[in-house]
Design an enzyme around this catalytic site. Structure first.
Site, PDB file in Angstrom:
ATOM      1  N   HIS A 129     -23.621  44.401  92.044  1.00 33.80           N
ATOM      2  CA  HIS A 129     -22.760  45.457  92.279  1.00 33.80           C
ATOM      3  C   HIS A 129     -22.129  44.478  92.729  1.00 33.80           C
ATOM      4  O   HIS A 129     -22.611  43.164  94.011  1.00 33.80           O
ATOM      5  CB  HIS A 129     -23.121  46.158  93.468  1.00 33.80           C
ATOM      6  CG  HIS A 129     -22.344  46.269  94.227  1.00 33.80           C
ATOM      7  ND1 HIS A 129     -20.581  46.412  94.449  1.00 33.80           N
ATOM      8  CD2 HIS A 129     -22.300  48.123  95.034  1.00 33.80           C
ATOM      9  CE1 HIS A 129     -19.871  47.316  95.571  1.00 33.80           C
ATOM     10  NE2 HIS A 129     -21.058  48.009  95.537  1.00 33.80           N
ATOM     11  N   ASN A 130     -20.922  43.919  91.940  1.00 32.11           N
ATOM     12  CA  ASN A 130     -19.680  42.510  92.844  1.00 32.11           C
ATOM     13  C   ASN A 130     -19.087  43.353  93.788  1.00 32.11           C
ATOM     14  O   ASN A 130     -18.415  44.271  94.122  1.00 32.11           O
ATOM     15  CB  ASN A 130     -19.276  42.235  91.682  1.00 32.11           C
ATOM     16  CG  ASN A 130     -20.066  41.563  90.407  1.00 32.11           C
ATOM     17  OD1 ASN A 130     -21.166  41.973  90.602  1.00 32.11           O
ATOM     18  ND2 ASN A 130     -19.167  41.224  89.684  1.00 32.11           N
TER      19      ASN A 130
END
Length: 994
Positions: free
Chosen positions: A827-828
């Protein structure tokens, strides 16, 4: 020791006192020695082999491998341990009698309590021994480890308590200290070699670990064998008593104790217990149960408030204004007005009844109005409880009764959340469609409130004559310190102990160092909470600075260590915190409630906001000051508790006389509380057993060696209308037949998310392995991986984030049909921080590029697809990965990529109102032997290819669905309108590939 008649009786047998410890030692030693000899003779190469190496690097077997893996050594060991259990339990009881006889009547009450504690500890330790002997790691790894942890934890008070309570005997003391020192001394090198084996995977380290493990067995048996020295002067008799002799004529007949000492050995305790049981009437038990349930209602509404507040900034992506409802608890300050306080006191039942609007709020569909109703319920319930505690402030029995029922309400809250997989069944986010029991909870709440209304109790203006404030009780220093301590304590309870699995999630690490699973770990936390509350009556001890140091040490271990080590620290901290419950709450309830509880709530609110700021720093003003600083929050919390303890040591529980009525209430409540604690622990144990896995997870289509993998951002399991969405998520994952799925925004173990845990529910209900990802102390929004394939190992990554929100990733290696396949779930960061996204994606590319295994990427990367987009190219080209469908330009954040497997299909499925983000799913197949032999993507060859040559390896030729075997297709239920608002969208159908 036996009972013999006062006048006559025939002695049938005389048994020396040393027989029981001798029998225990012989059977126990024989169990392990024979298992070792038989194992080495029949299965030597098998029992020295482990997951890292075998013979000749490993050449001596561990205890668990020797006693748990093979017939007949396993069965011989278990039979002899069963024979040893009888003498062992008898030894526990005899030592209890010996402690009391040693002291006599000098300090009877405190010594009796201590003897009972040691006896209970030793019984639990004995049962835990049976747990890890009879349930091996092959049967249930979690249960085996939990039993071993419990056994080791109970060994500490067993060794220390036995040495301290033993009769004076220099010889016995010398040997006990030797065996005690060797036992605990062996733990340090044993842990060292275990780390070398389990984490660094050093061949041969497990052999050295095994030596120290066997030394623990020797030291343990030797320590108990020393009892033979203490029992040399004792004799046990079997006596034939004539039928006309009554029980009242019996006396203790060991040759050492006379009839007068029968009372010292427990007669007075038994008579006291019988007297209490006779005094307890049905209405006492009903009143107690009503108070406990209203305590449960209070904790239910308090924990639901931040969760419902969180819904609004979640959808606004920033402060929404609804955060002000957190301060609804400040209405308690109005209790400073005497008239209002007296009104609430006279109408406590009515106020409790009115507070149920917070439970009834599930009927309100509009999220904003539902939040307002909950805030009103919290405010009213808090005022009712504060008035209750203040009104009983100078009647210790009744005051502690109020505190104990509030504490038991908290434990009940945890037990019910354990049964509902970390959801409270009466929360306003629950309803009949997602597992809620709101109607039943509301009905019982009404009955409890009515019971309080019908109850006859003295009120504030009726008790002034006997409750005049003692001198110095309300000086400024006292009430401020008490308020600070109570505020820190309430925050601690809410933040860490309103969900039994929170401690295990705080200590979670990558596979295999994950610590206990939520069901087993939750049960151990509930037992620790009960143990701490039971210990709370020893007020001088629990307010000592030594005990404060023990609690702080446990918190430090929990915060800085992962896996079982961190979890053990969490258990120590749990016992410490719950032992303070009556002392800190009772101390603050003696002060003027308006100003005192107003400051208490301000401290609580400040710490609550600070804890949220540690992860939400990117969305709040001056958030950079609290970025990832949970350590500062915990230090502030401990400082508040220090101040509160300093105040309690001086002002609490002293110089207060009790009326006969309050002493009676005190004893009755104590007895009922003990019964309730045992019942809650038993219920928790049954829940734990019911949740243990019954079979190993299996992929949906092993006949095709198919892997169906997906990615989904699930918005913390709160749907668009503020309802819990876990059941709907489960149905979608099940119907799509996903073997592996990454869930983003999944870390719910925070106050603002209700200390929930969607991972445990989905993993258990769908029968999947689970990796929780970086835990709450890592300050990410969370990423979880669920898999039908065994997780061989995994690592948790905090991706570079110099400015924006901290990004998380799981890199796991799965055993897919006997072959290793790597998976990343990530999850950037957000669009606003390009440098963060650049660094994060570069790191992901490095991890994927350096792996030689087939690879699947399931992630959230904010970028447009296609050439010319730097972030996209860093991910695909830098990681040497193939986009599942490069021509799909209608994407923004979720991406699927692969390498070293054959792509079969790709689909996009609408979110169905659960979140604002779709599900993406890809179907892959392992390469057959021929394709694998010609693959240029495996064994590191992808790194030697030019970027152009690597891209040309992927074929994007699409084929119609009827060209794909039926077992490899997507379910047809998602065509057209779909099911439960989930349907194929964008392409309106799956895409399949040659």
């Amino acid at each position: 020791m036996v009972l013999i008649p006062e006048k006559k009786g025939v002695v049938l047998s005389r048994i020396p006192g040393t027989a029981i410890p001798f029998a225990h030692t012989v059977f126990g030693a024989s169990a392990f020695i024979l298992a070792l000899l038989i194992g080495c003779y029949g299965h030597y190469y098998q029992i020295v082999k482990n997951g890292v190496a075998g013979y000749p690097e490993e050449w001596f077997p561990s205890v668990s491998a020797t006693t748990g893996d093979w017939f007949p050594e396993r069965n011989v060991c278990q039979i002899l341990i069963a024979l040893a259990s009888g003498p062992r339990l008898a030894l526990c009881y005899l030592w209890y009698l010996l402690i009391i006889r040693k002291v006599g009547s000098n300090d009877g009450s405190s010594t009796t309590a201590y003897a009972k504690f040691l006896f209970a500890n030793d019984v639990v330790r004995t049962v835990a021994c049976g747990g890890w002997v009879y349930v091996t790691s092959n049967d249930s790894h979690d249960f085996h480890d939990v039993a071993m942890i419990v056994y080791l934890l109970c060994t500490i008070p067993h060794v220390v308590g036995t040495i301290k309570s033993a009769p004076p005997n220099p010889k016995a003391e010398k040997y006990r200290r030797i065996f005690g020192y060797t036992f605990f001394g062996a733990l340090i090198p044993m842990v060292h070699f275990f780390i070398q084996h389990n984490f660094h995977r050093v061949p041969g380290a497990y052999t050295y670990y095994a030596f120290f493990e066997w030394s623990l067995i020797i030291s343990d048996l030797g320590f108990d064998a020393v009892c033979m020295i203490d029992f040399e002067a004792l004799e046990f008799r079997v006596v034939d008593v004539s039928s006309e002799t009554t029980k009242s004529q019996y006396e203790v007949g060991s040759g050492a104790l006379g009839h007068s000492e029968l009372k010292t050995l427990g007669g007075s305790s038994v008579s006291k217990m019988v007297s209490l049981l006779e005094r307890i009437k049905g209405r006492d038990a009903i009143s107690f149960a009503a108070d406990v349930y209203l305590g449960f209602i209070f904790w239910s509404m308090l924990t639901s408030l931040p969760l419902m507040i969180w819904y609004f900034p979640l959808w606004h992506m920033g402060l929404s204004g609804y955060e002000l409802f957190l301060f609804c608890n400040l209405t308690v300050g109005f209790l400073g007005f005497d008239n209002l306080r007296n009104l609430v006191d006279r109408s406590k039942g009515t106020v409790h009844l009115m507070s149920l609007v917070g439970v009834l709020s599930y009927k309100i569909l509009d999220p904003a109005y539902r939040l307002m109703a909950v805030a009103m319920g919290v405010s009213l319930s808090l005022m009712a409880w504060v008035t209750t505690l203040y009104g009983q402030r100078h009647q210790n029995g009744r005051a502690e009764g109020g505190v104990l029922t509030l504490a038991l309400g908290l434990i009940l809250h945890n037990v019910l959340k354990q049964a509902w997989w970390a959801n409270n069944p009466i929360w306003p986010i629950m309803n009949a469609t997602n597992g809620g029991q709101n109607k039943l909870g509301l009905f019982i709440g009404v009955l409890a409130a009515v019971q309080v209304m019908l109850r006859k109790e003295p009120h504030l203006n009726e008790t002034k004559s006997i409750d005049a404030p003692r001198k110095g009780a309300e000086d400024n220093e006292s009430w401020v310190k008490g308020a600070i301590g109570a505020g820190g304590f309430l925050f601690c309870m809410h933040n860490m102990f309103t969900e039994a699995a929170t401690i295990s999630r705080w200590s979670v690490g990558g596979y295999p160092n994950t610590g206990p699973m939520p069901a087993t770990g939750g049960f151990m936390v509930i037992v620790a909470m009960a143990g701490g509350l039971a210990l709370s009556s020893r007020r001088r001890f629990v307010t000592s600075w030594i005990w404060y140091g023990v609690g702080s040490f446990g918190l430090t271990i929990l915060h800085f260590f992962e896996g079982n080590v961190g979890f053990i620290g969490g258990l120590i901290f749990t016992v410490w915190v719950l032992s303070l419950f009556p002392t800190l709450i009772r101390a603050v309830s003696q002060q003027s409630p308006g100003r005192t509880f107003l400051v208490t709530m301000l401290v609580y609110n400040f710490l609550a906001l600070a804890s949220v700021w540690t992860v939400a720093y990117a969305f709040v003003p001056v958030g950079v000051w609290m970025r990832e600083r949970t350590d500062l929050v915990l230090m502030a919390m401990q400082a508040c508790l220090f101040v509160g303890l300093q105040n309690a040591r001086v002002n609490s529980w002293t110089q207060v006389s009790e009326t006969t009525r309050s002493r009676t209430a005190f004893s009755t409540t104590r007895l009922l509380a003990k019964v309730a604690l045992v019942g809650l622990m038993g219920l928790s144990f049954l829940i734990c057993l019911s949740r243990l896995p019954r079979s190993a997870p299996q992929p949906y289509h092993p006949e095709h060696k198919l892997i169906t993998a997906g990615i989904w951002t699930i918005h913390f399991a709160i749907d668009n209308d503020m309802w819990n969405s876990e059941i709907r998520m489960r149905d979608a994952i099940r119907d799509l037949e996903l073997d592996v799925i990454g869930l983003l925004e999944s870390d719910l173990q925070r106050m603002i998310m209700g200390n929930r845990d969607l991972t445990q529910f989905l993993a258990e209900d769908l029968n999947m392995y689970a990796d929780y990802g970086p835990g709450p102390t890592k300050h990410t929004w969370g990423c979880t991986m669920l898999s039908k394939f065994p997780i061989k190992r995994s690592s948790h990554h905090l991706l570079p984030s110099p400015k924006g929100e901290l990004a998380c990733a799981i890199h796991a290696t799965l055993d897919v049909y006997g072959e290793e396949v790597d998976v990343i779930v990530s999850h950037n960061g957000q669009e606003e921080d390009f440098r963060d996204r650049q660094l994060q994606t570069t790191e992901l590319g490095r991890i994927m590029r350096e792996s030689n295994n087939p690879f699947l990427f399931l992630g959230y990367v904010v970028t447009l697809p296609g050439p010319g987009n730097e972030i996209y190219e860093l991910l695909m080209d830098g990681g040497r990965m193939h986009d599942i469908e490069p021509t799909d330009s209608d994407r923004w954040c979720e991406y699927l990529a692969f390498r070293g497997v054959k792509r079969i299909g790709y689909a996009r499925i609408s979110h169905g109102g659960i979140t604002d983000t779709e599900i993406q799913a890809g179907k892959y197949q392992l390469l057959d032997a021929t394709a694998k032999a010609h693959s240029r993507e495996l064994d590191g060859h992808h790194r030697s290819l030019s970027l152009t040559d690597f891209k040309n390896l992927a074929s994007y030729e699409q084929i119609p669905e009827d060209g794909v075997p039926k077992g490899m297709r997507y379910p047809s239920m998602f065509y057209g309108e779909g099911v439960r608002n989930h349907r194929f969208h964008v392409h309106d159908r799956p895409l399949y590939y040659a």
